[in-house]
Design an enzyme around this catalytic site. Structure first.
Site, PDB file in Angstrom:
ATOM      1  N   LEU A   1     -11.823  -4.785  -0.566  1.00 47.28           N
ATOM      2  CA  LEU A   1     -11.865  -4.131   0.742  1.00 47.28           C
ATOM      3  C   LEU A   1     -10.508  -3.594   1.160  1.00 47.28           C
ATOM      4  O   LEU A   1     -10.419  -2.621   1.907  1.00 47.28           O
ATOM      5  CB  LEU A   1     -12.357  -5.124   1.807  1.00 47.28           C
ATOM      6  CG  LEU A   1     -13.759  -5.702   1.604  1.00 47.28           C
ATOM      7  CD1 LEU A   1     -14.037  -6.771   2.649  1.00 47.28           C
ATOM      8  CD2 LEU A   1     -14.806  -4.597   1.676  1.00 47.28           C
TER       9      LEU A   1
ATOM     10  N   ASP B   1       1.330  -7.805  17.231  1.00 49.96           N
ATOM     11  CA  ASP B   1       1.189  -6.655  16.323  1.00 49.96           C
ATOM     12  C   ASP B   1      -0.138  -5.963  16.571  1.00 49.96           C
ATOM     13  O   ASP B   1      -0.860  -5.623  15.634  1.00 49.96           O
ATOM     14  CB  ASP B   1       1.302  -7.106  14.866  1.00 49.96           C
ATOM     15  CG  ASP B   1       1.482  -5.923  13.905  1.00 49.96           C
ATOM     16  OD1 ASP B   1       1.967  -4.860  14.359  1.00 49.96           O
ATOM     17  OD2 ASP B   1       1.144  -6.062  12.722  1.00 49.96           O
TER      18      ASP B   1
END
EC number: 2.7.11.1
Length: 493
Positions: free
Chosen positions: A18, A134
């Site tokens: 992925l 983040d």
């Protein structure tokens, strides 16, 4: 046709890849017992240990076990073999929110629904003493029902990480989404910094581009410091007002999450069906305690002590597994090379990029920096080679820092310098040398006569002073920092 299957720990069938980062790869997988689809993040112990990032991995596990919320990507279990750590995560079938935005901006109704979920998840994190640090569209995933999931807690901080002044002091995050107080390298409130990032994300959702952007990074940081941005005419008055309060450069007056929830724009009803609608300007300038157990840590992180039978950890409890590695059904071990931690501190590093002079008086520095296109592993290999060549002793520190110590005492004791590697993009790094002890003249001589020449084969450009190559350096950084990025400004016409 090849019918071989890759099975992990007799528990999961591994499927397609992925995603991939510097230290990990993520695979789609299926639980062999329940049939549940999951994502498995595979991390190489030796690699993260070598660059001093094991503490960060431990922190990510602790934090993800601490936060359980519908809008937070769930960590189901942590498993380990002698050489690898496996995060078994909730599978977000819808992928990154970023990919959706890159196809076109959202209506305010669609953006509001996502923003509600983002704020709900972040508010919960803050209530548990966790600050993400983040936040960006790439770290926001969607499940099959279009529900938002906050992910990637590798840079997160716990409230216990605060210093005596009650503030965090580590510069983290992705530049375009980072709050001004974080860029200033002063202490900051993690909750307030996350709120700023949520505001930037909201702007991006509705406009399709970043609010603070410039081809010159220093100018972009100046805009962030002053909260100088432009809203399209299409923005509603309520949205502009909310953004003005979120993107407040002064964290002491920046709006709080409870007040965001009471704002007029936030409280408007969102049409759930709006998510199925298609993504759809003079401008006004606005300035505006469930942690990993000791037993688990010992077995997972101290690979050399692991027994031949690997342990599988589920909700903190250890059980044994006879399958020591990820293997194919034919008995052969699968070849899964692992270099993703979600970036190091990537801002305010070089003289050209340092924003501290926007906030405070600048004093003499004892730092030198260069950019390189080499991967992290090659950089650390070069630093180790350099240390052997000049008989420098290496002391490893946390978070990718190497301390190099001279073999003999100088005028002011042993000369010591820290070498730290920062990831700016998957194939673009910045390396900083900083004197931590000893005589400055001896340090400068070592850098000029020994270290600089020894690094010439991996250096792309030295940053700052007479060595800097301004245009090449800036343009290269800008070009590689955010590949396939959102449009940087409002489309013309």
């Amino acid at each position: 046709m090849d019918d071989r299957r890759t099975i992990l720990m007799d528990r999961y069938e591994i499927g397609r890849q992925l995603g991939q980062g510097n230290f990990a790869k993520v695979y789609y997988a299926r639980n062999l017992t329940s049939g549940q689809a999951v994502a498995i993040k595979m991390i190489d112990k030796e690699k993260v240990t070598r660059v001093g990032l094991m503490v960060q991995i431990k922190r990510e596990i602790s934090i993800m076990r601490l936060v359980k919320h519908p809008n937070i990507l769930q960590l189901f279990e942590v498993m380990a073999s002698k050489s690898k750590i496996y995060f078994v995560l909730e599978y977000a079938k819808g992928g990154e929110l970023f990919k959706k935005i890159s196809k076109g901006k959202f209506s305010e109704d669609v953006a509001r629904r996502y923003f509600h979920q983002l704020i709900s998840g972040i508010d919960y994190c803050h209530s548990r003493g966790v600050y993400h640090r983040d936040l960006k569209p790439e770290n926001l995933l969607l499940d099959e029902n279009e529900s938002l999931k906050v992910s990637d807690f590798g840079l997160s901080a716990l409230s216990e990480s605060k210093r005596h002044d009650g503030l965090l002091h580590t510069t983290c995050g992705t530049p375009a989404y980072v709050a001004p107080e974080v860029l200033s390298r002063r202490g900051y409130d993690g909750a307030k910094a996350d709120i700023w990032s949520c505001g930037v994300i909201l702007f991006v959702l509705v406009s399709g581009y970043l609010p603070f952007h410039d081809t010159n990074l220093i100018e972009m940081y100046r805009k962030i410091a002053k909260a100088e941005y432009k809203c399209p005419r299409s923005f509603s008055a309520e949205l502009k007002d909310l953004l003005y309060k979120i993107l407040d450069p002064d964290p002491s007056t920046r709006i709080s999450i409870p007040k965001i929830k009471r704002s007029a724009w936030y409280r408007k009803s969102s049409d759930v069906n709006a998510l199925k609608s298609k993504h759809e300007t003079g401008d006004k300038v606005y300035k505006g305690e469930a942690t990993t157990s000791d037993t688990t840590e010992c077995s997972i992180f101290e690979g050399n002590r692991a027994s031949s039978r690997d342990k599988v950890y589920t909700n903190g409890e250890a059980t044994t597994s006879d399958s020591p590695e990820c293997s194919n059904s034919d008995g052969k071990q699968a070849s899964l090379s692992l270099p993703n931690l979600n970036a190091f501190d990537i801002i305010s590093l070089s003289t050209g990029f340092d924003l501290s002079n926007l906030f405070e008086e600048r004093y003499g520095r004892r730092e030198e920096r260069f950019t390189t296109r080499q991967p992290a592993a090659a950089i650390f290999a070069k630093l180790n080679e350099l240390a052997r060549r000049f008989k420098l002793k290496i002391k490893k520190k946390e978070n990718g820092v190497l301390r190099l110590v001279a073999p003999k005492e100088g005028i002011k004791g042993l000369l010591e310098l820290d070498a730290e590697v920062f990831e700016l993009a998957p194939s673009f790094h910045l390396v900083e040398f900083k004197k931590s002890n000893g005589d400055t003249i001896e340090y400068q001589k070592l850098m000029k006569e020994d270290i600089r020449p020894a690094l010439k084969d991996i250096v792309w450009a030295w940053q700052g002073g007479q060595h800097q190559q301004p245009e090449q350096s800036m343009q290269g950084m800008q070009g590689e920092q955010q590949p396939s990025r959102l449009p940087s400004q409002q489309p013309q016409g």
